[in-house]
Design a protein around this motif. Sequence first.
Motif, mmCIF file in Angstrom:
data_model
loop_
_atom_site.group_PDB
_atom_site.id
_atom_site.type_symbol
_atom_site.label_atom_id
_atom_site.label_comp_id
_atom_site.label_asym_id
_atom_site.label_seq_id
_atom_site.Cartn_x
_atom_site.Cartn_y
_atom_site.Cartn_z
ATOM 1 N N CYS A 24 0.834 -1.211 0.000
ATOM 2 C CA CYS A 24 0.000 0.000 0.000
ATOM 3 C C CYS A 24 0.865 1.256 0.000
ATOM 4 O O CYS A 24 0.573 2.223 -0.710
ATOM 5 C CB CYS A 24 -0.937 0.006 1.199
ATOM 6 S SG CYS A 24 -2.159 -1.333 1.198
ATOM 7 N N ARG A 32 1.816 6.961 -6.559
ATOM 8 C CA ARG A 32 0.695 7.797 -6.992
ATOM 9 C C ARG A 32 0.839 9.237 -6.511
ATOM 10 O O ARG A 32 0.478 10.173 -7.215
ATOM 11 C CB ARG A 32 -0.608 7.189 -6.508
ATOM 12 C CG ARG A 32 -0.939 5.897 -7.237
ATOM 13 C CD ARG A 32 -2.097 5.163 -6.625
ATOM 14 N NE ARG A 32 -2.536 4.061 -7.476
ATOM 15 C CZ ARG A 32 -3.142 2.990 -7.019
ATOM 16 N NH1 ARG A 32 -3.411 2.860 -5.728
ATOM 17 N NH2 ARG A 32 -3.509 2.033 -7.849
ATOM 18 N N THR A 53 2.152 4.751 -12.716
ATOM 19 C CA THR A 53 0.869 4.857 -12.009
ATOM 20 C C THR A 53 0.142 6.161 -12.311
ATOM 21 O O THR A 53 -1.058 6.260 -12.111
ATOM 22 C CB THR A 53 1.065 4.790 -10.482
ATOM 23 O OG1 THR A 53 1.904 5.867 -10.076
ATOM 24 C CG2 THR A 53 1.647 3.465 -10.058
ATOM 25 N N ASP A 105 -2.142 10.514 -8.810
ATOM 26 C CA ASP A 105 -3.490 10.286 -8.284
ATOM 27 C C ASP A 105 -3.461 10.489 -6.774
ATOM 28 O O ASP A 105 -3.437 9.522 -6.002
ATOM 29 C CB ASP A 105 -3.962 8.879 -8.643
ATOM 30 C CG ASP A 105 -5.441 8.661 -8.338
ATOM 31 O OD1 ASP A 105 -6.040 9.488 -7.609
ATOM 32 O OD2 ASP A 105 -5.986 7.656 -8.819
ATOM 33 N N GLU A 141 -5.684 11.396 -4.630
ATOM 34 C CA GLU A 141 -6.803 10.846 -3.881
ATOM 35 C C GLU A 141 -6.590 9.353 -3.616
ATOM 36 O O GLU A 141 -6.831 8.866 -2.513
ATOM 37 C CB GLU A 141 -8.129 11.079 -4.623
ATOM 38 C CG GLU A 141 -8.557 12.532 -4.663
ATOM 39 C CD GLU A 141 -7.853 13.352 -5.744
ATOM 40 O OE1 GLU A 141 -7.252 12.770 -6.672
ATOM 41 O OE2 GLU A 141 -7.889 14.590 -5.636
ATOM 42 N N GLN A 142 -6.141 8.625 -4.628
ATOM 43 C CA GLN A 142 -5.884 7.198 -4.442
ATOM 44 C C GLN A 142 -4.674 6.988 -3.539
ATOM 45 O O GLN A 142 -4.642 6.048 -2.738
ATOM 46 C CB GLN A 142 -5.685 6.487 -5.781
ATOM 47 C CG GLN A 142 -5.569 4.980 -5.651
ATOM 48 C CD GLN A 142 -6.793 4.327 -5.025
ATOM 49 O OE1 GLN A 142 -7.925 4.566 -5.439
ATOM 50 N NE2 GLN A 142 -6.576 3.501 -4.013
ATOM 51 N N LEU A 153 -5.857 7.059 -0.080
ATOM 52 C CA LEU A 153 -6.498 5.799 0.310
ATOM 53 C C LEU A 153 -5.465 4.697 0.567
ATOM 54 O O LEU A 153 -5.620 3.902 1.496
ATOM 55 C CB LEU A 153 -7.492 5.366 -0.765
ATOM 56 C CG LEU A 153 -8.693 6.293 -0.964
ATOM 57 C CD1 LEU A 153 -9.523 5.835 -2.162
ATOM 58 C CD2 LEU A 153 -9.540 6.364 0.297
ATOM 59 N N ASP A 154 -4.410 4.662 -0.264
ATOM 60 C CA ASP A 154 -3.351 3.653 -0.076
ATOM 61 C C ASP A 154 -2.640 3.857 1.261
ATOM 62 O O ASP A 154 -2.453 2.903 2.029
ATOM 63 C CB ASP A 154 -2.327 3.720 -1.218
ATOM 64 C CG ASP A 154 -2.912 3.358 -2.570
ATOM 65 O OD1 ASP A 154 -3.884 2.582 -2.639
ATOM 66 O OD2 ASP A 154 -2.381 3.870 -3.584
ATOM 67 N N GLY A 200 -4.774 15.264 -2.175
ATOM 68 C CA GLY A 200 -5.763 14.216 -2.009
ATOM 69 C C GLY A 200 -6.688 14.415 -0.834
ATOM 70 O O GLY A 200 -7.597 13.632 -0.598
#
Length: 170
Positions: A115, A122, A129, A132, A134-135, A138-139, A164
């Motif tokens: 993760c 990201r 990748t 990102d 936002e992702q 989350l990771d 993010g």
Amino acid sequence: LAAGLLGLCATAQTEEPASDVGAQISGHGQAAYALGNYEGALFFFEQACHADGASSCFKAGEMYETGLGTPQILDAALYYYDVGCGLGDAASCKASRPYYQQAIIDCAETDAQACVLLGSARANGLPVTGSDPEQAFLDFDRACDLGYGPGCSGLGQLYAQGLGIEQSNA
């Protein structure tokens, strides 16, 4: 010998543009490789990579991945593939892609280190990748929830930078 090689590389870097230096150093690596001096070749490929020699990053990554001239160190392989990919080397991007595809699976199966690998890629917008935030959030959040400190640290950095997530220094 290594000190002399380092001196040669340092001298070359001060006299010529990085791309020329990278090409020269890579040539030394190719010559060493052809002679079966894999440790020497790896040394030169690493130096050429850090002098913006993108194809040398791939060669260094490949040597780490296969254990040629060095113990097999997959984290080092991925590092050099990522650097080469960032410099625009298509082979490096292609070589790093399976690591990230596996990391997506591993993260979903509660591998906190995977993760963090994904979150870092990201957040930094690695070509493999894309960017990102936002992702990435989350990771890192998943890794932190799993009790992995670097995941929590990554979250903190995203909060501090407002990537993010809304910026917060609290």
